[in-house]
Design an enzyme around this catalytic site. Sequence first.
Site, short mmCIF file in Angstrom:
data_model
loop_
_atom_site.label_atom_id
_atom_site.label_comp_id
_atom_site.label_asym_id
_atom_site.label_seq_id
_atom_site.Cartn_x
_atom_site.Cartn_y
_atom_site.Cartn_z
NE ARG A 36 17.67 25.52 -2.99
CZ ARG A 36 16.84 26.01 -2.15
NH1 ARG A 36 16.70 25.91 -1.08
NH2 ARG A 36 15.51 26.68 -2.72
CD GLN B 151 -7.38 1.58 1.50
OE1 GLN B 151 -8.32 1.20 2.10
NE2 GLN B 151 -6.93 0.85 0.53
CG ASP B 152 -2.93 8.25 1.14
OD1 ASP B 152 -4.14 8.70 0.89
OD2 ASP B 152 -2.23 9.09 1.15
CG ASN B 153 -4.45 2.08 -1.79
OD1 ASN B 153 -4.29 1.31 -0.93
ND2 ASN B 153 -5.63 2.41 -2.18
NE ARG C 57 0.72 -3.11 -9.96
CZ ARG C 57 0.79 -4.00 -8.92
NH1 ARG C 57 -0.35 -4.63 -8.62
NH2 ARG C 57 2.29 -4.41 -8.72
CG HIS D 3 -8.36 -3.21 -10.63
ND1 HIS D 3 -7.01 -2.99 -10.11
CD2 HIS D 3 -8.41 -4.33 -11.41
CE1 HIS D 3 -6.31 -3.92 -10.75
NE2 HIS D 3 -6.97 -4.86 -11.25
CG HIS E 146 -7.27 3.91 -12.22
ND1 HIS E 146 -6.55 3.20 -11.36
CD2 HIS E 146 -6.90 4.64 -13.00
CE1 HIS E 146 -5.23 3.67 -11.56
NE2 HIS E 146 -5.58 4.66 -12.39
CE1 TYR F 128 -5.62 2.75 -5.44
CE2 TYR F 128 -3.37 2.39 -5.92
CZ TYR F 128 -4.60 1.81 -5.67
OH TYR F 128 -4.75 0.65 -5.58
CE LYS G 143 -8.12 -8.19 -8.78
NZ LYS G 143 -8.17 -7.33 -7.69
#
Length: 185
Positions: A23, A47-49, A59, A62, A119, A132, A168
């Site tokens: 399944r 916070q969730d992103n 990316r 940061h 990161h 994350y 950036k």
Amino acid sequence: MNVIRTEIEDVLILEPRVFGDDRGFFYESFNQSAFEHILGYPVSFVQDNHSRSSKNVLRGLHFQRGEYAQDKLVRCTHGAVFDVAVDIRPNSVSFGKWVGVLLSADNKQQLWIPKGFAHGFLVLSDIAEFQYKTTNYYHPESDCGICWNDERIAIDWPQTSGLILSPKDERLFTLDELIRLKLIA
């Protein structure tokens, strides 16, 4: 949940127990109590992103400075990424060292990245969705980063040509510049 230690003591790979049959599958992606037991201290996520990126998008790397620093629990829920954490804690024995991990929807692994790390990730699949949790809110004035190809750090990316970066991220600092400008402490 299986915990896999990395070359940097504080960065952990978390591997869930997956139950599958014809399944599909089921797994618990997060359990506060179990997570705090693994770490040995309480953690409060605020916070969730969620991001969606195309192949060859890079990316990062940061981080947020000072009182706005963030712990992160990251995972790839669609596709695959090469995920990297760089130790930027000046007094750490692993300062300037990095850990790279393949995170994918298939392996369902997560990476715990504590405060004091930069990161970033490189998308390896056609599309990747990345999610994350963070322990501090996004604070634009504290946002900072290290360029992905800093020679001092020497990350062994799976590829280095044809990368897609934001304007950036193309202007981020080297580790030596961050030290000279006193942007890490």
